[in-house]
Design a protein around this motif. Structure first.
Motif, PDB file in Angstrom:
ATOM      1  N   GLN A 154     -28.723 -42.913  -4.204  1.00  0.00           N
ATOM      2  CA  GLN A 154     -29.406 -41.776  -4.814  1.00  0.00           C
ATOM      3  C   GLN A 154     -29.658 -41.938  -6.322  1.00  0.00           C
ATOM      4  O   GLN A 154     -30.494 -41.242  -6.884  1.00  0.00           O
ATOM      5  CB  GLN A 154     -28.602 -40.488  -4.587  1.00  0.00           C
ATOM      6  N   GLY A 190     -33.651 -33.940  -3.150  1.00  0.00           N
ATOM      7  CA  GLY A 190     -34.868 -34.040  -3.945  1.00  0.00           C
ATOM      8  C   GLY A 190     -34.743 -34.912  -5.182  1.00  0.00           C
ATOM      9  O   GLY A 190     -35.743 -35.432  -5.680  1.00  0.00           O
ATOM     10  N   SER A 196     -36.044 -38.584  -0.725  1.00  0.00           N
ATOM     11  CA  SER A 196     -36.193 -37.413  -1.589  1.00  0.00           C
ATOM     12  C   SER A 196     -37.341 -36.502  -1.167  1.00  0.00           C
ATOM     13  O   SER A 196     -37.472 -35.390  -1.686  1.00  0.00           O
ATOM     14  CB  SER A 196     -36.437 -37.848  -3.038  1.00  0.00           C
ATOM     15  N   ARG A 197     -38.171 -36.980  -0.236  1.00  0.00           N
ATOM     16  CA  ARG A 197     -39.335 -36.198   0.171  1.00  0.00           C
ATOM     17  C   ARG A 197     -39.301 -35.936   1.673  1.00  0.00           C
ATOM     18  O   ARG A 197     -38.697 -36.679   2.449  1.00  0.00           O
ATOM     19  CB  ARG A 197     -40.628 -36.919  -0.217  1.00  0.00           C
ATOM     20  N   HIS A 221     -34.223 -28.423  -2.708  1.00  0.00           N
ATOM     21  CA  HIS A 221     -34.547 -29.849  -2.659  1.00  0.00           C
ATOM     22  C   HIS A 221     -36.013 -30.093  -2.281  1.00  0.00           C
ATOM     23  O   HIS A 221     -36.588 -31.116  -2.670  1.00  0.00           O
ATOM     24  CB  HIS A 221     -33.621 -30.572  -1.682  1.00  0.00           C
ATOM     25  N   GLY A 225     -37.897 -32.353  -4.983  1.00  0.00           N
ATOM     26  CA  GLY A 225     -38.489 -33.622  -4.591  1.00  0.00           C
ATOM     27  C   GLY A 225     -40.002 -33.634  -4.572  1.00  0.00           C
ATOM     28  O   GLY A 225     -40.617 -34.686  -4.390  1.00  0.00           O
TER      29      GLY A 225
END
Length: 320
Positions: A154, A190, A196-197, A221, A225
């Motif tokens: 991350q 995010g 993250s998407r 999030h 994101g």
């Protein structure tokens, strides 16, 4: 000599006689078997408290459950380290189950941090073994789900992980779920360099090719994101069982906002009603879990925070 009876007169007489004999019986039958209203389906949403909301109070596993129960919650998300500390300090799984039963509380999901997705094979192998141990513990207390975010991948300087490899690794822990009865929920962060998407986690879940694949999403999030809530209907009805809810203040960019900025639902500008409308599923009740990390809340009495959380959740759900 008797008058002859015409065919028409005979039919009229028979019809009247049959009608007289049938009508009372029909009335009796209707009263004996009254019509009933169609059975109501499950409630669209189930309020749940993620223990992040009380984490700053440092109550410990048992007190967290007691506080949530007194505030009216019947569903909670625990953090795996809190449960592990309880066991390490002498608590037993049997006692945990009894406390949950006595309090009328169900653990819907657990928040874990095993590095199952990383490229380093040695680290990943240890992460998968960690996840297996945690799943086995969760199964013993009746929890059927565990969050699986992109731990270890991350950070901003983390390498970008090929999504097909991520899907293979997700399938591997889904197969652990087959063994333990605890299903890993693919969590989207995010702020993460990876997953993250919405498109990322959807791809990984679909590409895993496993029927138990599920997504764990969060209003915060999704915003952080840069995903669109208009894509939520594409996930499909089975894909979401638990959904994290919260709100965020106005005038904050997604680049600047952080976890600690989350607030109670209704106290910010997040498109909560629109989001819940898009994920609503008539066939099941979706667990809405309040997840905030607000230092202002941690400074308040824990019971006040828990009760306020329930009040905000009820108002949020009533508006959808």
């Amino acid at each position: 000599m008797a008058q002859s009876v015409t065919r028409r007169q005979l039919l009229t007489t028979l019809t009247a006689a049959v009608g007289a004999s049938v009508t009372p019986a029909s009335a009796t039958t209707q009263s004996a078997f009254p019509q009933t209203a169609p059975m109501a389906g499950p409630p669209p949403f189930t309020p749940c408290l993620n223990m992040s909301t009380l984490r700053g109070h440092k109550l410990g596993f048992v007190k967290e459950l007691e506080t949530a129960s007194k505030a009216g919650f019947r569903s909670v998300e625990v953090w795996i380290d809190s449960l592990q500390e309880y066991v390490k300090s002498g608590g037993t799984v049997a006692d945990a189950r009894k406390r949950l039963s006595d309090l009328g509380i169900r653990i819907e999901n657990a928040i874990g941090f095993a590095p199952w997705i990383v490229d380093d094979e040695t680290v990943r192998a240890k992460g998968v073994e960690q996840m297996k141990r945690e799943m086995e513990l969760l199964a013993q207390v009746g929890c059927k789900r565990v969050a699986t975010p992109s731990v270890g991948a991350q950070a901003p300087d983390a390498p970008v992980i090929d999504l097909r490899k991520a899907a293979e690794r997700y399938r591997a822990i889904l197969e652990l779920g087959d063994q333990t009865g605890v299903v890993p929920q693919l969590e989207m962060w995010g702020f993460s360099k990876n997953l993250s998407r919405l498109s990322d986690v959807m791809y990984v879940a679909i590409e895993s090719g496993h029927p138990s694949a599920r997504l764990l999403l969060d209003i915060y999030h999704i915003f952080k994101g840069g995903s669109s809530i208009d894509s939520l209907p594409l996930i499909g009805k089975p894909g979401i069982e638990v959904f994290h809810v919260n709100d965020y203040p106005a005038n904050m960019t997604r680049q600047a906002i952080v976890d600690a900025d989350r607030v109670y639902p209704g106290d910010g500008v997040a498109p909560i009603k629109e989001t819940l409308t898009k994920i609503k599923d008539p066939s099941k009740s979706i667990i809405l879990s309040l997840e905030v990390f607000n230092k202002n809340y941690y400074a308040q009495d824990a019971m006040t925070v828990a009760k306020t959380s329930m009040e905000k959740m009820k108002k949020m759900i009533a508006g959808v």
